[in-house]
Design an enzyme around this catalytic site. Sequence first.
Site, PDB file in Angstrom:
ATOM      1  N   GLY A   6       0.822  -1.204   0.000  1.00  0.00           N
ATOM      2  CA  GLY A   6       0.000   0.000   0.000  1.00  0.00           C
ATOM      3  C   GLY A   6       0.854   1.250   0.000  1.00  0.00           C
ATOM      4  CG  ASP A   7       3.530   2.230   2.334  1.00  0.00           C
ATOM      5  OD1 ASP A   7       3.299   2.626   3.487  1.00  0.00           O
ATOM      6  OD2 ASP A   7       4.132   1.168   2.084  1.00  0.00           O
ATOM      7  CG  HIS A   8      -1.424   3.532  -2.583  1.00  0.00           C
ATOM      8  ND1 HIS A   8      -0.752   2.369  -2.883  1.00  0.00           N
ATOM      9  CD2 HIS A   8      -2.736   3.184  -2.524  1.00  0.00           C
ATOM     10  CE1 HIS A   8      -1.609   1.376  -3.010  1.00  0.00           C
ATOM     11  NE2 HIS A   8      -2.826   1.850  -2.796  1.00  0.00           N
ATOM     12  N   GLY A   9      -2.807   6.672  -1.241  1.00  0.00           N
ATOM     13  CA  GLY A   9      -4.226   6.973  -1.173  1.00  0.00           C
ATOM     14  C   GLY A   9      -4.796   6.964  -2.577  1.00  0.00           C
ATOM     15  CB  THR A  12      -4.749   2.261   3.179  1.00  0.00           C
ATOM     16  OG1 THR A  12      -4.770   1.006   3.879  1.00  0.00           O
ATOM     17  CG2 THR A  12      -4.581   1.996   1.693  1.00  0.00           C
TER      18      THR A  12
END
Length: 238
Positions: free
Chosen positions: A148-151, A197
């Site tokens: 993840g590590d993104h929106g 997230t």
Amino acid sequence: MRAEPTWHRPTSIHPTASVGADVRIGRGARVGAHAVVAPGVRIGPEALVAPSAVVEWDVPALAVVHGSPARVRSYRHDRYVDPASPLCERHGVGVALGGAATPGWVRRLAQVGQARGTLTHAHVGAGLPFTVRRVMVVRDVPAGGHRGDHGHRTLHELLICVAGSCDVLLDDGLGCRVVVHLADPSVTAYVAPAVWTAQFNHSPDAVLVILASAPYDPGDYIDDYDAFVAFARTTTSS
């Protein structure tokens, strides 16, 4: 599990830390005592490098890294959530899918227990919070790994851990930041648009199913945390 506290401090590098050339350290990040950061590494906004950690790879925004070599152990958050308890005033727990669900980051699927096994189910379009257009399955995440590590700008996702367990960071960019533990297929994490997230702390047998509201669109991703915060604030004010 004890929650990591939220720090509201400027970027801080301990005087005993060793930071290589061309290292980029994001807003609000902290590098602890005797930590070593290799040349060229990027440390994301509000990340925390623990004392004596040896960082050889980029550290994502909000991540807490320990060890040698450093691995993601957690993400900075305000609360570690029992899925049955409220998250915060803005993001309450949704009721069971299939009814008139309230907006919430934790949603429960209907479940039927029988002698021959347990059935967990939901009706697409009648119980799920969106129509499913894409399905992804994540497994075999290595120890200390993260996803993840993104929106997203417009995409909706529902995360279901169908085997094993994992933790999910949910951050609205406006001051509500929690980690939800998924270990039961009937308990899901709903990732709405304008929510950052990350998934981490996967058990060796973890299998995470992700239902998405649209086909893959690289333009819908926001990979920079500061850009995400700006987007979230604009979305809320509009």
